[in-house]
Scaffold this motif. Structure first.
Motif, mmCIF file in Angstrom:
data_model
loop_
_atom_site.group_PDB
_atom_site.id
_atom_site.type_symbol
_atom_site.label_atom_id
_atom_site.label_comp_id
_atom_site.label_asym_id
_atom_site.label_seq_id
_atom_site.Cartn_x
_atom_site.Cartn_y
_atom_site.Cartn_z
ATOM 1 N N PRO A 27 52.404 32.938 9.660
ATOM 2 C CA PRO A 27 52.526 31.667 10.402
ATOM 3 C C PRO A 27 52.348 31.846 11.904
ATOM 4 O O PRO A 27 51.769 30.970 12.573
ATOM 5 N N ASP A 67 50.478 25.933 10.748
ATOM 6 C CA ASP A 67 51.444 27.028 10.839
ATOM 7 C C ASP A 67 52.776 26.686 10.183
ATOM 8 O O ASP A 67 53.374 27.511 9.482
ATOM 9 N N ALA A 71 54.336 28.464 6.851
ATOM 10 C CA ALA A 71 55.666 29.056 6.895
ATOM 11 C C ALA A 71 56.550 28.536 5.761
ATOM 12 O O ALA A 71 57.295 29.299 5.138
#
Length: 267
Positions: A27, A67, A71
């Motif tokens: 991430p 991102d 994650a």
């Protein structure tokens, strides 16, 4: 060894273990790429390549949207990642759009121009700071205040759309100033904007949804600057519509006898 020495040793070991703890690569790789896109936009804007600078901000927005999802999917959320993402957002969606529109148009307004650009930067900083403090209590369906990537898309989209169509900055000088001020003020506002976080990408959808997606992609491919700017304008206006609709429902709901208020669950 005394109890004090053992307790002190355990505290030191825990502290050192925290220092040795690494960070999740995947991430943060997306976050770093978004940060690079924002930095690239600043450099290109300083060199007068306004189309490239605006396009880089949209690339940063795409990377920024990935991102967090990466994650969550890989279960690699971390406090470091959240802070790093905010710092990246401040560069890519706070500083970069302000410098871009200032270099393209607002510098011609003198003091008013850099004040408008600063108001945008301050609004982005306030928006990101408030977002970080409301992570645990915010309703995931909504953003309070327009998110900084959308505000950046509004400002960068304006520059890209007019620059790509060879419209001189002097002809839209006051429009650029108004849009910059608008974006800077709406970011820390209390307007509601749909977050799209509740969209389940793994859920089956009707075939017509695929056709609509193909149509949207075709529109963007036909005229990216103009279409992306139009989408940014529509999203910015949606906050006023959504907030007005919510207030109207609350007044109507509050006026009906025996109905529970919106902030309390019904029986």
């Amino acid at each position: 060894m005394s109890f004090y020495d053992k307790d002190h040793k355990e505290r030191v070991l825990r502290k050192n273990a925290g220092r040795r703890r690494g960070i999740f690569l995947l991430p943060n790789l997306f976050t770093t790429a978004a940060l690079f896109a924002g930095f690239y936009s600043i450099v290109q804007g300083m060199n007068g390549h306004f189309g490239r600078a605006a396009g880089a901000i949209f690339v940063a927005a795409i990377l920024d949207s990935l991102d967090g999802r990466v994650a969550r999917l890989t279960k690699t959320q971390s406090a470091f990642g959240a802070e790093y993402d905010s710092l990246s957002d401040m560069v890519s969606f706070g500083v970069a759009p302000a410098l871009l529109i200032y270099s393209w148009a607002l510098h011609s307004l003198g003091k008013l121009g850099w004040i408008a650009a600063f108001i945008y930067v301050a609004g982005a900083a306030a928006r990101l700071a408030r977002f970080n403090t409301m992570l645990d209590i915010a309703d995931k369906r909504w953003f309070i205040g327009i998110p900084s990537p959308a505000a950046a898309a509004l400002v960068a989209g304006l520059v890209w759309a007019f620059y790509d169509n060879d419209v001189p900055a002097g002809q839209v000088l006051w429009l650029a100033c108004v849009v910059t001020l608008f974006a800077g003020i709406v970011m820390p506002s209390n307007l509601r904007f749909y977050s799209f976080k509740t969209v389940n990408l793994r859920k089956s959808v009707p075939f017509v949804a695929v056709l609509i997606l193909v149509l949207v992609i075709a529109l963007i491919a036909s005229q990216p600057p103009l279409v992306l700017f139009s989408f940014a304008v529509l999203y910015a206006l949606s906050g006023f519509v959504m907030t007005g609709w919510t207030l109207w429902r609350e007044r109507r709901h509050g006026g009906s006898q025996g109905s529970p208020p919106d902030d309390e669950p019904s029986a």
